[in-house]
Design a protein around this motif. Sequence first.
Motif, PDB file in Angstrom:
ATOM      1  N   ARG A  14      16.570  49.201  29.980  1.00 49.97           N
ATOM      2  CA  ARG A  14      17.731  49.752  30.693  1.00 49.97           C
ATOM      3  C   ARG A  14      18.248  51.006  30.001  1.00 49.97           C
ATOM      4  O   ARG A  14      18.593  51.998  30.646  1.00 49.97           O
ATOM      5  N   ALA A  17      15.949  53.904  30.667  1.00 55.02           N
ATOM      6  CA  ALA A  17      16.150  54.405  32.029  1.00 55.02           C
ATOM      7  C   ALA A  17      17.406  55.269  32.109  1.00 55.02           C
ATOM      8  O   ALA A  17      17.412  56.333  32.737  1.00 55.02           O
ATOM      9  N   LEU A  18      18.467  54.829  31.444  1.00 53.61           N
ATOM     10  CA  LEU A  18      19.708  55.607  31.437  1.00 53.61           C
ATOM     11  C   LEU A  18      19.528  56.932  30.706  1.00 53.61           C
ATOM     12  O   LEU A  18      20.026  57.978  31.151  1.00 53.61           O
ATOM     13  N   GLU A  19      18.829  56.902  29.576  1.00 46.57           N
ATOM     14  CA  GLU A  19      18.600  58.144  28.822  1.00 46.57           C
ATOM     15  C   GLU A  19      17.775  59.124  29.639  1.00 46.57           C
ATOM     16  O   GLU A  19      18.043  60.332  29.624  1.00 46.57           O
ATOM     17  N   LYS A  20      16.783  58.610  30.370  1.00 46.96           N
ATOM     18  CA  LYS A  20      15.971  59.468  31.227  1.00 46.96           C
ATOM     19  C   LYS A  20      16.844  60.098  32.305  1.00 46.96           C
ATOM     20  O   LYS A  20      16.758  61.303  32.574  1.00 46.96           O
ATOM     21  N   ARG A  21      17.693  59.286  32.929  1.00 44.86           N
ATOM     22  CA  ARG A  21      18.583  59.803  33.972  1.00 44.86           C
ATOM     23  C   ARG A  21      19.550  60.836  33.401  1.00 44.86           C
ATOM     24  O   ARG A  21      19.849  61.847  34.045  1.00 44.86           O
ATOM     25  N   MET A  22      20.030  60.616  32.173  1.00 45.06           N
ATOM     26  CA  MET A  22      20.940  61.572  31.539  1.00 45.06           C
ATOM     27  C   MET A  22      20.234  62.913  31.309  1.00 45.06           C
ATOM     28  O   MET A  22      20.822  63.977  31.527  1.00 45.06           O
ATOM     29  N   ARG A  23      18.980  62.870  30.870  1.00 41.43           N
ATOM     30  CA  ARG A  23      18.230  64.113  30.675  1.00 41.43           C
ATOM     31  C   ARG A  23      18.048  64.841  31.999  1.00 41.43           C
ATOM     32  O   ARG A  23      18.205  66.058  32.074  1.00 41.43           O
ATOM     33  N   GLU A  24      17.711  64.096  33.038  1.00 48.37           N
ATOM     34  CA  GLU A  24      17.530  64.698  34.358  1.00 48.37           C
ATOM     35  C   GLU A  24      18.847  65.272  34.876  1.00 48.37           C
ATOM     36  O   GLU A  24      18.875  66.376  35.438  1.00 48.37           O
ATOM     37  N   ASP A  25      19.933  64.524  34.689  1.00 46.24           N
ATOM     38  CA  ASP A  25      21.247  65.006  35.117  1.00 46.24           C
ATOM     39  C   ASP A  25      21.643  66.248  34.325  1.00 46.24           C
ATOM     40  O   ASP A  25      22.228  67.180  34.876  1.00 46.24           O
ATOM     41  N   GLU A  28      19.921  69.139  35.751  1.00 52.45           N
ATOM     42  CA  GLU A  28      20.543  69.502  37.024  1.00 52.45           C
ATOM     43  C   GLU A  28      21.851  70.251  36.787  1.00 52.45           C
ATOM     44  O   GLU A  28      22.155  71.233  37.470  1.00 52.45           O
TER      45      GLU A  28
END
Length: 105
Positions: A14, A17-25, A28
């Motif tokens: 989990r 997954a959150l760290e990946k989303r933070m990098r993507e965000d 952006e």
Amino acid sequence: MLSYEEQTKILLARRDALEKRMREDGAEIDKINAKLNEMQLARVRDTFGLDQKAFFELITQHPEKLLELTAHGTAESDTDTAQDSDEMDDQTSFFDKKSNHYSET
């Protein structure tokens, strides 16, 4: 009930997954900020009536002309401050006692 190892594995997954989303965000957000900066520069360019090449030349090769242009412009503030008004409710400094409008004397 799950073992500690299984719970740890789930939590790490989990977190990943959150760290990946933070990098993507974050990427952006960087793209949005770049677009905002581009729009702000375009607005400044339009204000001076210059195309992109002329504006780039102005700020890189002739910054003194940019200072001249901005010095001759008149900037008006959207907010009222104490400096905008000559009236300060009879108080001439922070050390003078301000009159109390509610006192009976």
